[in-house]
Scaffold this motif. Sequence first.
Motif, PDB file in Angstrom:
ATOM      1  N   ASN A   6      22.539  38.199  27.617  1.00 58.80           N
ATOM      2  CA  ASN A   6      21.335  38.473  28.386  1.00 58.80           C
ATOM      3  C   ASN A   6      21.665  38.877  29.824  1.00 58.80           C
ATOM      4  O   ASN A   6      20.899  39.575  30.464  1.00 58.80           O
ATOM      5  CB  ASN A   6      20.434  37.238  28.374  1.00 58.80           C
ATOM      6  N   LEU A   7      22.821  38.446  30.306  1.00 56.11           N
ATOM      7  CA  LEU A   7      23.222  38.743  31.677  1.00 56.11           C
ATOM      8  C   LEU A   7      23.465  40.233  31.891  1.00 56.11           C
ATOM      9  O   LEU A   7      23.224  40.754  32.979  1.00 56.11           O
ATOM     10  CB  LEU A   7      24.469  37.942  32.038  1.00 56.11           C
ATOM     11  N   GLN A   8      23.896  40.934  30.871  1.00 54.87           N
ATOM     12  CA  GLN A   8      24.148  42.369  31.009  1.00 54.87           C
ATOM     13  C   GLN A   8      22.862  43.141  31.270  1.00 54.87           C
ATOM     14  O   GLN A   8      22.879  44.162  31.952  1.00 54.87           O
ATOM     15  CB  GLN A   8      24.823  42.908  29.750  1.00 54.87           C
ATOM     16  N   ARG A   9      21.734  42.662  30.753  1.00 51.44           N
ATOM     17  CA  ARG A   9      20.463  43.348  30.965  1.00 51.44           C
ATOM     18  C   ARG A   9      19.755  42.893  32.242  1.00 51.44           C
ATOM     19  O   ARG A   9      18.998  43.643  32.817  1.00 51.44           O
ATOM     20  CB  ARG A   9      19.519  43.114  29.790  1.00 51.44           C
ATOM     21  N   THR A  10      19.997  41.661  32.655  1.00 55.04           N
ATOM     22  CA  THR A  10      19.187  41.088  33.738  1.00 55.04           C
ATOM     23  C   THR A  10      19.969  40.802  35.011  1.00 55.04           C
ATOM     24  O   THR A  10      19.488  40.063  35.867  1.00 55.04           O
ATOM     25  CB  THR A  10      18.541  39.776  33.255  1.00 55.04           C
TER      26      THR A  10
ATOM     27  N   ASN B 288      17.933  41.484  38.171  1.00 54.21           N
ATOM     28  CA  ASN B 288      16.933  40.462  38.480  1.00 54.21           C
ATOM     29  C   ASN B 288      17.555  39.306  39.258  1.00 54.21           C
ATOM     30  O   ASN B 288      16.984  38.820  40.233  1.00 54.21           O
ATOM     31  CB  ASN B 288      16.343  39.883  37.197  1.00 54.21           C
ATOM     32  N   LYS B 289      18.705  38.872  38.807  1.00 52.62           N
ATOM     33  CA  LYS B 289      19.344  37.712  39.420  1.00 52.62           C
ATOM     34  C   LYS B 289      19.802  38.007  40.843  1.00 52.62           C
ATOM     35  O   LYS B 289      19.640  37.183  41.740  1.00 52.62           O
ATOM     36  CB  LYS B 289      20.494  37.244  38.550  1.00 52.62           C
TER      37      LYS B 289
ATOM     38  N   ILE C 220       7.974  34.008  43.617  1.00 56.13           N
ATOM     39  CA  ILE C 220       8.288  35.273  42.952  1.00 56.13           C
ATOM     40  C   ILE C 220       9.714  35.251  42.409  1.00 56.13           C
ATOM     41  O   ILE C 220       9.985  35.746  41.313  1.00 56.13           O
ATOM     42  CB  ILE C 220       8.105  36.447  43.928  1.00 56.13           C
ATOM     43  N   ALA C 221      10.641  34.678  43.157  1.00 51.45           N
ATOM     44  CA  ALA C 221      12.061  34.759  42.813  1.00 51.45           C
ATOM     45  C   ALA C 221      12.443  33.909  41.602  1.00 51.45           C
ATOM     46  O   ALA C 221      13.253  34.350  40.789  1.00 51.45           O
ATOM     47  CB  ALA C 221      12.909  34.343  44.009  1.00 51.45           C
TER      48      ALA C 221
ATOM     49  N   PHE D 281      14.746  33.927  35.929  1.00 56.22           N
ATOM     50  CA  PHE D 281      14.802  33.485  34.541  1.00 56.22           C
ATOM     51  C   PHE D 281      14.152  34.456  33.559  1.00 56.22           C
ATOM     52  O   PHE D 281      14.030  34.133  32.376  1.00 56.22           O
ATOM     53  CB  PHE D 281      14.159  32.096  34.406  1.00 56.22           C
ATOM     54  N   ALA D 282      13.744  35.621  34.010  1.00 58.33           N
ATOM     55  CA  ALA D 282      13.131  36.602  33.115  1.00 58.33           C
ATOM     56  C   ALA D 282      14.139  37.090  32.086  1.00 58.33           C
ATOM     57  O   ALA D 282      15.329  37.219  32.364  1.00 58.33           O
ATOM     58  CB  ALA D 282      12.595  37.779  33.921  1.00 58.33           C
ATOM     59  N   ARG D 283      13.659  37.394  30.908  1.00 59.31           N
ATOM     60  CA  ARG D 283      14.549  37.834  29.832  1.00 59.31           C
ATOM     61  C   ARG D 283      14.660  39.348  29.760  1.00 59.31           C
ATOM     62  O   ARG D 283      15.455  39.858  28.999  1.00 59.31           O
ATOM     63  CB  ARG D 283      14.047  37.305  28.508  1.00 59.31           C
TER      64      ARG D 283
END
Length: 54
Positions: A2-6, A9-10, A39-40, A45-47
């Motif tokens: 999941n880290l590769q997509r998000t 965001n982080k 907001i942060a 934690f968004a997928r």
Amino acid sequence: MNLQRTWRNKIFALCMLLVGLIAILATGDGTGSVFLTAIAIPMFFAREDVWRNH
């Protein structure tokens, strides 16, 4: 996985928290930090990547 997509965001979420911390240290008022944190945290934690249109 999941880290590769998000990862974006982080990074943005951590930057928002850092800006809120700097604002607290500079002004002594935590109001802006509360709004940035609201907001942060969900962004962190968004997928899905919130910056990319699907």
